[in-house]
Design a protein around this motif. Structure first.
Motif, PDB file in Angstrom:
ATOM      1  N   LEU A  30      29.659  90.799  42.412  1.00 51.91           N
ATOM      2  CA  LEU A  30      28.492  90.672  43.289  1.00 51.91           C
ATOM      3  C   LEU A  30      27.169  91.310  42.626  1.00 51.91           C
ATOM      4  O   LEU A  30      26.080  90.642  42.759  1.00 51.91           O
ATOM      5  CB  LEU A  30      28.775  91.428  44.529  1.00 51.91           C
ATOM      6  N   MET A  31      27.428  92.376  42.182  1.00 56.18           N
ATOM      7  CA  MET A  31      26.390  93.275  41.424  1.00 56.18           C
ATOM      8  C   MET A  31      25.863  92.342  40.147  1.00 56.18           C
ATOM      9  O   MET A  31      24.495  92.053  40.049  1.00 56.18           O
ATOM     10  CB  MET A  31      26.751  94.811  40.810  1.00 56.18           C
ATOM     11  N   LEU A  32      26.590  91.918  39.166  1.00 55.97           N
ATOM     12  CA  LEU A  32      26.429  91.178  38.114  1.00 55.97           C
ATOM     13  C   LEU A  32      25.779  89.736  38.712  1.00 55.97           C
ATOM     14  O   LEU A  32      24.607  89.344  37.879  1.00 55.97           O
ATOM     15  CB  LEU A  32      27.472  91.017  37.215  1.00 55.97           C
ATOM     16  N   ALA A  33      26.064  89.063  39.403  1.00 52.83           N
ATOM     17  CA  ALA A  33      25.718  87.905  39.966  1.00 52.83           C
ATOM     18  C   ALA A  33      24.128  88.182  40.414  1.00 52.83           C
ATOM     19  O   ALA A  33      23.285  87.483  40.279  1.00 52.83           O
ATOM     20  CB  ALA A  33      26.454  87.237  41.042  1.00 52.83           C
ATOM     21  N   ALA A  34      23.996  89.163  41.182  1.00 60.09           N
ATOM     22  CA  ALA A  34      22.542  89.559  41.909  1.00 60.09           C
ATOM     23  C   ALA A  34      21.591  89.910  40.719  1.00 60.09           C
ATOM     24  O   ALA A  34      20.365  89.466  41.006  1.00 60.09           O
ATOM     25  CB  ALA A  34      22.646  90.714  42.614  1.00 60.09           C
ATOM     26  N   ILE A  35      22.010  90.400  39.554  1.00 58.55           N
ATOM     27  CA  ILE A  35      20.856  90.560  38.569  1.00 58.55           C
ATOM     28  C   ILE A  35      20.814  89.296  37.571  1.00 58.55           C
ATOM     29  O   ILE A  35      19.952  89.423  36.660  1.00 58.55           O
ATOM     30  CB  ILE A  35      21.187  91.664  37.588  1.00 58.55           C
ATOM     31  N   SER A  36      21.604  88.305  37.754  1.00 61.21           N
ATOM     32  CA  SER A  36      21.574  87.120  36.948  1.00 61.21           C
ATOM     33  C   SER A  36      20.413  86.162  36.987  1.00 61.21           C
ATOM     34  O   SER A  36      19.657  86.272  38.093  1.00 61.21           O
ATOM     35  CB  SER A  36      22.906  86.321  37.015  1.00 61.21           C
ATOM     36  N   ASN A  37      20.301  85.039  36.294  1.00 56.70           N
ATOM     37  CA  ASN A  37      19.166  84.565  36.795  1.00 56.70           C
ATOM     38  C   ASN A  37      19.761  83.047  36.944  1.00 56.70           C
ATOM     39  O   ASN A  37      20.489  82.270  36.198  1.00 56.70           O
ATOM     40  CB  ASN A  37      18.394  84.035  35.276  1.00 56.70           C
ATOM     41  N   ARG A  82      15.248  90.859  39.311  1.00 58.20           N
ATOM     42  CA  ARG A  82      14.044  91.338  40.398  1.00 58.20           C
ATOM     43  C   ARG A  82      14.906  91.481  41.746  1.00 58.20           C
ATOM     44  O   ARG A  82      15.791  90.573  42.089  1.00 58.20           O
ATOM     45  CB  ARG A  82      13.194  90.183  40.394  1.00 58.20           C
ATOM     46  N   ILE A  83      14.594  92.361  42.741  1.00 63.13           N
ATOM     47  CA  ILE A  83      14.947  92.355  43.850  1.00 63.13           C
ATOM     48  C   ILE A  83      14.006  91.749  44.741  1.00 63.13           C
ATOM     49  O   ILE A  83      12.768  92.013  44.781  1.00 63.13           O
ATOM     50  CB  ILE A  83      15.114  93.974  44.293  1.00 63.13           C
TER      51      ILE A  83
END
Length: 425
Positions: A30-37, A82-83
């Motif tokens: 979940l974390m890695l998917a959130a910072i992905s493009n 980006r958040i």
């Protein structure tokens, strides 16, 4: 359900079960998917209190989510580091991974946030991580007790810096920094007793799976700013959950298969199967999953074992030790005193209720000595700790009268655990 009386197994049969996805891998994914493009579809996702806490945090931060619990999938629209909402209030509940991962994500990406938690999480250590973030310009305002949740976080972002982090108390700090480093670039130096621990290894393996490049020099990782992009990712079944059913193989003297678990699992708790093998079980990696065969074991000895690198199974091992024919020593588990409960004290206290003699040795490392006795039923306090509920329930499969107080604390990672037990009966 306030209390659960475990039914002693009378008609034994072989065990064939399916367990949820890995909590450790789910929340890292979940974390890695959130910072992905771009969009990333996660399959085999664990849905539990912890993962729902993580998803709720992502939702409050403005990430677009497509959640299908029946299909065990989550699609996340990554925003390339980006958040979406740079001001928000999130609640990590009792999820240690959400607490540590989210704190680092918000600090590195920047913004103004309020981080809340459950009462249980307020007791768990955060000061070492928060102090490191403050050294790098992050403003932290504690709302209750210094060094703990809840707090306000104000950050202009962290990047192109060097951070050393101690892995002794929690490797989650290090994992969080390693995962988020790709957003702005960072050099992360791991110190302490577990720089090469099992959960660090999972994190590094997942960085590779998500295409994140890094340079390693001893225990220092240099991760340049880079785009993270992955269309789909499959979460392994939870090895920690599987271990309860593998332990039942030796306790009930049956064969046990957990669907989708294989000996090449990247999860550190796979080491528990080696322990069962030393105690006399036979391991076979079948197409369906690993089979642990305890059917031919009449009795098994105690063991002296260092569990520093797969300590989530210390409680499981403690219950197995209660039914051994000689003394067991579980070594190097001081760091589990700061988890959902003081698990060292729990092992000693609750096994005594069952009829074992126990001793905690504090120096040079924290060990627990377990001597089997005449076992009998009792009521087990669970301390709001899912692993206490699930591990001590195993004892009730062998002896009459074991009652689990507050059994549904298992929702943290395995919400239908007791339904699966019922099916085994």
């Amino acid at each position: 359900m306030e209390k659960y009386t475990v039914k002693k197994v009378i008609n034994k049969k072989d065990i064939n079960v399916e367990v949820p996805g890995s909590k450790s891998i789910t929340n890292r994914a979940l974390m890695l998917a959130a910072i992905s493009n771009g969009k990333c579809k996660l399959s085999g996702v664990l849905f539990s209190d912890d993962s729902r806490a993580f998803l709720d945090c992502l939702d409050k931060l403005g990430f677009k989510l497509e959640i299908d619990e029946n299909a065990k999938t989550v699609v996340i629209q990554g925003e390339n580091g980006r958040i979406p909402n740079n001001e928000a209030t999130i609640n990590v509940r009792s999820a240690g991974t959400a607490a540590r991962f989210m704190t680092v994500l918000l600090a590195v990406c920047g913004g103004k946030y309020t981080l809340e938690s459950s009462e249980q999480m307020k007791k768990r250590p955060m000061s070492e991580l928060l102090n490191k973030l403050m050294e790098n310009g992050v403003e932290i305002e504690y709302l209750e007790k210094e060094g703990h949740f809840p707090f306000k976080l104000n950050s202009k972002g962290i990047g192109e810096t060097k951070i050393s982090i101690d892995t002794s108390k929690s490797s989650q700090y290090a994992s969080a920094l390693l995962m988020v480093a790709a957003v702005n670039g960072m050099e992360v130096n791991l110190t302490g007793s577990r720089p090469n621990g099992a959960y660090i290894k999972i994190t590094l393996r997942m960085l590779e799976q998500f295409g994140i490049k890094f340079e390693k020099n001893n225990n220092t990782y240099n991760i340049k700013k880079q785009e993270v992009k992955l269309d789909a990712y499959e979460v392994e079944p939870d090895m920690s959950a599987a271990c309860y059913f593998y332990a039942m193989a030796i306790l009930l003297k049956v064969k046990s298969v957990v669907k989708g678990i294989h000996l090449n699992s990247m999860q550190g708790d796979i080491k528990f199967l080696t322990v069962l093998e030393k105690l006399g079980c036979k391991l076979t990696d079948t197409s369906a999953g690993v089979e642990v065969d305890g059917a031919s074991i009449d009795s098994y000895p105690g063991i002296e074992i260092d569990m520093s690198d797969f300590s989530d199974q210390a409680l499981t091992m403690a219950v197995v030790a209660a039914f051994a024919n000689s003394k067991t020593i579980i070594k190097n588990i001081d760091h589990i005193r700061g988890q959902e409960s003081d698990r060292v004290a729990v092992i000693a206290t609750e096994l005594k209720k069952l009829g074992c003699k126990t001793e905690i040795i504090e120096e040079p490392e924290t060990d627990v000595v377990i001597e089997p006795g005449v076992l009998h039923g009792c009521e087990i306090d669970t301390y709001e700790d899912h692993r206490v509920a699930m591990s001590f329930a195993m004892a009730g499969l062998v002896i009459d009268g074991v009652i689990i107080d507050n059994p549904m604390c298992c929702r943290k990672t395995f919400e239908n655990y007791f339904d699966v037990l019922e099916n085994i009966y």
